[in-house]
Design an enzyme around this catalytic site. Structure first.
Site, short mmCIF file in Angstrom:
data_model
loop_
_atom_site.label_atom_id
_atom_site.label_comp_id
_atom_site.label_asym_id
_atom_site.label_seq_id
_atom_site.Cartn_x
_atom_site.Cartn_y
_atom_site.Cartn_z
N VAL A 93 0.83 -1.20 0.00
CA VAL A 93 0.00 0.00 0.00
C VAL A 93 0.87 1.26 0.00
O VAL A 93 0.35 2.37 0.01
CB VAL A 93 -1.00 -0.01 1.18
CG1 VAL A 93 -2.01 -1.14 1.00
CG2 VAL A 93 -0.29 -0.16 2.53
N HIS A 109 -4.27 -4.39 -2.90
CA HIS A 109 -4.70 -4.24 -1.49
C HIS A 109 -4.96 -2.78 -1.11
O HIS A 109 -5.03 -2.47 0.08
CB HIS A 109 -3.66 -4.85 -0.54
CG HIS A 109 -3.61 -6.35 -0.60
ND1 HIS A 109 -2.62 -7.10 0.00
CD2 HIS A 109 -4.45 -7.24 -1.19
CE1 HIS A 109 -2.85 -8.39 -0.20
NE2 HIS A 109 -3.95 -8.50 -0.94
N CYS A 136 -17.01 12.69 2.89
CA CYS A 136 -16.74 12.43 1.47
C CYS A 136 -17.07 13.69 0.68
O CYS A 136 -18.19 14.21 0.81
CB CYS A 136 -17.59 11.26 0.98
SG CYS A 136 -17.49 10.98 -0.80
N THR A 176 7.40 -11.67 -1.19
CA THR A 176 6.14 -11.93 -0.49
C THR A 176 6.19 -13.30 0.16
O THR A 176 6.75 -14.24 -0.41
CB THR A 176 4.92 -11.77 -1.43
OG1 THR A 176 3.73 -12.13 -0.72
CG2 THR A 176 5.04 -12.58 -2.69
N ASN A 201 13.14 -13.92 -3.47
CA ASN A 201 12.77 -13.65 -2.07
C ASN A 201 13.99 -13.83 -1.18
O ASN A 201 14.94 -14.52 -1.53
CB ASN A 201 11.65 -14.61 -1.63
CG ASN A 201 10.76 -14.00 -0.56
OD1 ASN A 201 10.32 -12.87 -0.70
ND2 ASN A 201 10.50 -14.74 0.50
N LEU A 202 13.92 -13.21 -0.02
CA LEU A 202 15.05 -13.30 0.92
C LEU A 202 15.22 -14.71 1.45
O LEU A 202 16.33 -15.17 1.67
CB LEU A 202 14.82 -12.33 2.08
CG LEU A 202 16.00 -12.04 2.98
CD1 LEU A 202 17.17 -11.45 2.20
CD2 LEU A 202 15.57 -11.07 4.09
N1 APR Z 1 14.34 -8.79 -0.25
C1 APR Z 1 13.49 -9.76 -0.65
N2 APR Z 1 12.58 -10.32 0.16
C2 APR Z 1 12.51 -9.88 1.43
C3 APR Z 1 13.36 -8.87 1.92
C4 APR Z 1 14.31 -8.31 1.01
N3 APR Z 1 15.16 -7.35 1.38
N4 APR Z 1 13.05 -8.65 3.23
C5 APR Z 1 12.06 -9.49 3.54
N5 APR Z 1 11.74 -10.25 2.46
C6 APR Z 1 10.71 -11.27 2.36
C7 APR Z 1 10.49 -12.07 3.62
O1 APR Z 1 11.38 -13.19 3.64
C8 APR Z 1 9.03 -12.52 3.47
O2 APR Z 1 8.94 -13.74 2.76
O3 APR Z 1 9.49 -10.63 2.09
C9 APR Z 1 8.42 -11.41 2.60
C10 APR Z 1 7.48 -10.47 3.35
O4 APR Z 1 6.36 -11.19 3.81
P1 APR Z 1 5.15 -10.49 4.57
O5 APR Z 1 5.66 -9.63 5.67
O6 APR Z 1 4.18 -11.57 4.94
O7 APR Z 1 4.52 -9.50 3.48
P2 APR Z 1 3.52 -9.84 2.28
O8 APR Z 1 3.77 -11.18 1.72
O9 APR Z 1 3.58 -8.68 1.35
O10 APR Z 1 2.11 -9.83 3.01
C11 APR Z 1 0.96 -10.01 2.24
O11 APR Z 1 -0.44 -9.57 4.10
O12 APR Z 1 -0.75 -8.31 6.02
C12 APR Z 1 -1.14 -8.49 4.72
O13 APR Z 1 -2.19 -7.01 3.27
C13 APR Z 1 -0.95 -7.28 3.86
O14 APR Z 1 -0.25 -7.08 1.57
C14 APR Z 1 0.04 -7.73 2.82
C15 APR Z 1 -0.18 -9.21 2.77
#
Ligand code: APR
Length: 241
Positions: A93, A109, A136, A176, A201-202
């Site tokens: 967001v 989202h 609004c 994610t 992903n990390l």
């Molecule tokens: N580079 C790549 N990946 C990373 C990094 C980085 N520097 N830092 C963290 N990560 C990874 C983590 O390992 C994890 O798998 O990003 C991911 C973040 O996961 P979440 O915190 O669960 O975020 P997200 O997947 O976007 O959440 C989905 O959940 O709370 C709701 O609506 C909210 O849009 C969000 C949704």
């Protein structure tokens, strides 16, 4: 892969982590002792609107202290230079993708810098604080709320996203955890329609095994590397890059 091929990119909180935006499920993912699932629900908004509005006011204000990182910039470059279809679907967001210059972008989202009228459904830019009871400008109801898709609500633009997933040749998921549906199901959908699938992903996510390939590391390194290789080589398999 030819430059005319279709790509869908899904991003999550991990792509903004190196800009200083906290992720949801990592360390520091709690807010004043609340899990995000407790704050971000229609029930929470109804029971304690001041708490929910304050949560989003603070997150909106925090955007002023962060800037896009090389991963956002690389996706903006892909948007500029990729001649084929491209859709960047973000669960985030924050506004870091658009500040980096991405245009073919959907916020599934919602957006922090937007308000939603719970009475008439209008969405409008709203960069500042949003006290409960704000009116609004369209219908006059005192019903403005953060334009955020709460748990239990339907994400934005799902028809367009489903169509893009059905038509894409490559699906790439970046930063994610794969914990939240429907986004967590996009990899299976894209694969069922014949797309190759790549995860950046990390650490391994909940859905890593569903991807053809997973590359582990920080988004600020992996995304520019992937974009550079993709734009350089237009003929070989995307999985070889
Ligand atoms: N580079 C790549 N990946 C990373 C990094 C980085 N520097 N830092 C963290 N990560 C990874 C983590 O390992 C994890 O798998 O990003 C991911 C973040 O996961 P979440 O915190 O669960 O975020 P997200 O997947 O976007 O959440 C989905 O959940 O709370 C709701 O609506 C909210 O849009 C969000 C949704």
């Amino acid at each position: 892969m030819e430059k005319r091929s279709a790509i869908v990119v899904l991003t999550g909180a991990g792509i903004s982590a190196e800009s200083g935006v906290p992720t949801f499920r990592g360390p520091g993912g709690l807010w004043e002792g609340h899990r995000v699932e407790e704050v971000c629900t229609p029930q929470a908004l109804g029971a304690d609107p001041a708490l929910v509005h304050r949560f989003y006011d603070l997150r909106r204000a925090a955007l002023l202290d962060v800037v896009p990182n090389p991963a956002h910039e690389a996706l903006a470059r892909l948007d500029r230079e990729w001649r084929g279809e491209l859709l960047i679907v973000t669960q985030n967001v924050d506004d870091l993708h658009e500040r980096a210059g991405a245009r073919r972008l959907l916020h599934m989202h919602g957006e922090l810098r937007s308000a939603l009228c719970a009475a008439c459904g209008a969405r409008m830019p709203h960069p500042g604080p949003l006290p409960p009871g704000s009116r609004c400008p369209g219908c006059g109801a005192a019903a403005l709320r953060p334009d955020i898709v709460f748990f239990g609500e339907f994400p934005y633009a799902m028809e367009r996203i489903e169509a893009a997933l059905a038509a894409c040749d490559l699906f790439v998921s970046i930063g994610t955890s794969g914990a939240v549906y429907p986004a967590a199901g996009f990899v299976a959908k894209a694969a069922a329609y014949g797309a190759r699938t790549l995860e950046l992903n990390l650490e391994p996510s909940a859905g890593s095994r569903r991807f053809d390939e997973t590359r582990l590391g920080p988004a600020s390194r992996l995304v520019p590397e992937w974009v550079e290789a993709l734009l350089q080589s237009t003929q070989s398999s995307p999985m070889s890059r």
